[in-house]
Scaffold this active site. Structure first.
Site, PDB file in Angstrom:
ATOM      1  N   ASP A  90     -28.340 -10.000  25.526  1.00 33.17           N
ATOM      2  CA  ASP A  90     -27.335  -9.048  25.974  1.00 33.17           C
ATOM      3  C   ASP A  90     -27.965  -7.655  25.922  1.00 33.17           C
ATOM      4  O   ASP A  90     -29.109  -7.496  25.497  1.00 33.17           O
ATOM      5  CB  ASP A  90     -26.054  -9.160  25.137  1.00 33.17           C
ATOM      6  CG  ASP A  90     -26.268  -8.798  23.679  1.00 33.17           C
ATOM      7  OD1 ASP A  90     -27.355  -8.290  23.335  1.00 33.17           O
ATOM      8  OD2 ASP A  90     -25.354  -9.014  22.881  1.00 33.17           O
ATOM      9  N   ASP A 278     -20.792 -17.762  26.708  1.00 34.07           N
ATOM     10  CA  ASP A 278     -21.350 -17.638  25.362  1.00 34.07           C
ATOM     11  C   ASP A 278     -20.247 -17.162  24.444  1.00 34.07           C
ATOM     12  O   ASP A 278     -19.310 -16.501  24.878  1.00 34.07           O
ATOM     13  CB  ASP A 278     -22.491 -16.617  25.317  1.00 34.07           C
ATOM     14  CG  ASP A 278     -21.958 -15.197  25.254  1.00 34.07           C
ATOM     15  OD1 ASP A 278     -21.519 -14.684  26.304  1.00 34.07           O
ATOM     16  OD2 ASP A 278     -21.926 -14.609  24.156  1.00 34.07           O
ATOM     17  N   CYS A 316     -16.449 -37.548  19.250  1.00 34.08           N
ATOM     18  CA  CYS A 316     -17.623 -36.676  19.339  1.00 34.08           C
ATOM     19  C   CYS A 316     -18.905 -37.450  19.015  1.00 34.08           C
ATOM     20  O   CYS A 316     -18.910 -38.326  18.151  1.00 34.08           O
ATOM     21  CB  CYS A 316     -17.450 -35.497  18.376  1.00 34.08           C
ATOM     22  SG  CYS A 316     -18.836 -34.349  18.398  1.00 34.08           S
ATOM     23  N   CYS A 318     -21.793 -35.887  18.032  1.00 30.86           N
ATOM     24  CA  CYS A 318     -22.730 -34.978  17.357  1.00 30.86           C
ATOM     25  C   CYS A 318     -23.296 -35.604  16.088  1.00 30.86           C
ATOM     26  O   CYS A 318     -22.817 -36.623  15.598  1.00 30.86           O
ATOM     27  CB  CYS A 318     -22.055 -33.639  17.045  1.00 30.86           C
ATOM     28  SG  CYS A 318     -21.100 -33.618  15.523  1.00 30.86           S
ATOM     29  N   CYS A 321     -20.572 -35.859  13.295  1.00 36.64           N
ATOM     30  CA  CYS A 321     -19.541 -36.886  13.460  1.00 36.64           C
ATOM     31  C   CYS A 321     -20.101 -38.304  13.400  1.00 36.64           C
ATOM     32  O   CYS A 321     -19.398 -39.241  13.045  1.00 36.64           O
ATOM     33  CB  CYS A 321     -18.790 -36.664  14.770  1.00 36.64           C
ATOM     34  SG  CYS A 321     -17.763 -35.191  14.728  1.00 36.64           S
ATOM     35  N   HIS A 347     -21.272 -29.285  14.712  1.00 33.72           N
ATOM     36  CA  HIS A 347     -20.257 -30.021  15.480  1.00 33.72           C
ATOM     37  C   HIS A 347     -19.659 -29.122  16.561  1.00 33.72           C
ATOM     38  O   HIS A 347     -19.540 -29.529  17.724  1.00 33.72           O
ATOM     39  CB  HIS A 347     -19.155 -30.538  14.549  1.00 33.72           C
ATOM     40  CG  HIS A 347     -17.895 -30.887  15.285  1.00 33.72           C
ATOM     41  ND1 HIS A 347     -17.739 -32.078  15.954  1.00 33.72           N
ATOM     42  CD2 HIS A 347     -16.759 -30.165  15.512  1.00 33.72           C
ATOM     43  CE1 HIS A 347     -16.545 -32.079  16.555  1.00 33.72           C
ATOM     44  NE2 HIS A 347     -15.941 -30.938  16.302  1.00 33.72           N
TER      45      HIS A 347
HETATM   46 ZN   LIG Z   1     -18.942 -33.765  16.149  1.00 32.85          ZN
END
Ligand SMILES: [Zn+2]
Length: 385
Positions: A90, A278, A316, A318, A321, A347
């Site tokens: 930025d 973002d 999920c 990830c 998880c 996550h």
């Molecule tokens: Zn997750």
């Protein structure tokens, strides 16, 4: 380089690919924020495995600490932070304009007081270009005059017109740097960077249109950002501005909605033709134990999760998880164990990246509208916080 190709559309929603010097970015995409050159608390391997194809660095923070000269001497932001995929920085504008009471705005630029040591510093359009060039990200952002979300027409007009005048100065300086790159450590520069402008104008439609017109007249650009949203205005107002711009933005360039990144905003933005997002909320909320799930937000600190065997979100994929229960994560937060902050942040980052991936897949399959409607219904159906 810096080309954007569109593989499919559904309504205003687009699935594309952005070619950058450090790699290709499939869109729509969420860009995790690496404020200090790191996505807070996470190892770059974890960020990569979460699917991040591009991350963002904060010019204001990196300018103050360690300073762009240090990063340039160490080979640029990619090498310094060991992140090999694309990056965007930025301009520092949003941060210095957020320092109410600590800054003075003039046509030349912004004078501000460092929050670290109280020293007086200044950022101008030229200085912001110099700093971002030294950092060496794939994409640099123009230095803009950001006004509060509910700013009056007069104030928003003033900021919008100054942003256009500053855009001329940013473009001039960036072209100078690209045409005759200053050597680094006595060696030729290897920076390959593009500059994107930012459409301002607050919540006022006439100003947004004038900003867009003035911005496009100063092109051509390789991408274009919409700034000054999600800064305190009601969500329908933000969606209205996006609706207004959707058909008027160039179709063949990526569109970046700055600072926006709650799950519902991603889907509403994608439906209005936004390609890149973002937001710090993924990691900031994660550190406070607040997780996004497919059925709404979940506060892992609640006593109800003490012996909860489920993962944060059963849908999920990830790394958190797939391995840990809510009961264990709650224990980590209650005990103040830092792993808890990291696991929930990870996550949340994966959650938003996956949302972009699924949006892309459903746009290409012609199923985005149905999928996003169902997704939002499930998400809003049961607020658990
Ligand atoms: Zn997750």
């Amino acid at each position: 380089m810096f080309e954007f190709t569109i593989a499919g559309t559904q309504g205003a929603a687009r699935a594309g690919t952005l070619a950058l010097p450090h790699g290709a970015v499939p869109t729509p995409a969420f860009m995790p924020v690496g404020t200090y050159g790191a996505v807070r608390g996470l190892h770059p391997d974890e960020v990569e495995r979460a699917g991040a194809q591009i991350i963002l660095g904060n010019t204001y923070h990196l300018h103050l600490r360690p300073g762009e000269a240090t990063i340039q001497t160490m080979g640029g932001i990619h090498r310094f932070s060991s992140w090999s995929r694309p990056m965007l920085t930025d301009s520092g504008g949003f941060q210095v304009f957020s320092l109410a009471g600590l800054r003075t705005i003039a046509e030349e630029g912004v004078e501000f007081t460092s929050h670290i040591d109280g020293s007086v510093r200044s950022l101008t359009p030229e200085r912001s270009m110099d700093v971002q060039w030294a950092l060496g990200a794939d994409v640099a952002m123009a230095f803009d005059h950001v006004v509060p979300g509910q700013a009056s027409h007069e104030l928003a007009e003033d900021g919008m017109e100054r942003t256009l005048r500053w855009l001329d100065r940013c473009r001039g300086r960036h072209a100078q740097l690209a045409d005759a790159p200053p050597p680094v450590n006595g060696q030729p520069s290897t920076v390959n960077q593009t500059l994107w402008p930012i459409v301002q104008g607050g919540i006022h439609e006439d100003l947004r249109l004038r900003s867009l017109e003035g911005t496009l007249a100063r092109g051509p650009w390789t991408g274009i950002a919409v700034g000054g949203l999600s800064v305190g205005e009601p969500k329908p107002v933000m969606y209205g501005v996006l609706d207004l711009l959707a058909s008027r933005l160039p179709q063949d360039q990526p569109r970046y909605l700055m600072g926006v990144g709650f799950p519902e905003d991603l889907l509403e933005g994608i439906a209005r033709g936004v390609d890149l997002f973002d937001c710090v909320a993924a990691t900031r909320n994660g550190r406070h134990g607040s997780a996004w799930t497919s059925t709404g937000r979940l506060n892992i600190r609640k006593a109800a999760h003490r012996t909860d065997e489920l993962p944060l979100d059963p849908l999920c994929d990830c790394a958190t998880c797939s391995r840990f229960s809510r009961g264990y994560l709650r224990h980590l937060f209650v005990a103040g164990e830092m792993l808890g902050l990291r696991l929930v942040s990870l996550h949340n980052v994966r959650f938003l990246i996956r949302l972009g991936e699924e949006a892309r897949r459903t746009i290409l399959a012609g199923d985005f509208d149905r999928w996003s409607r169902e997704w939002l219904r499930r998400y809003h159906g049961r607020e658990r916080e």
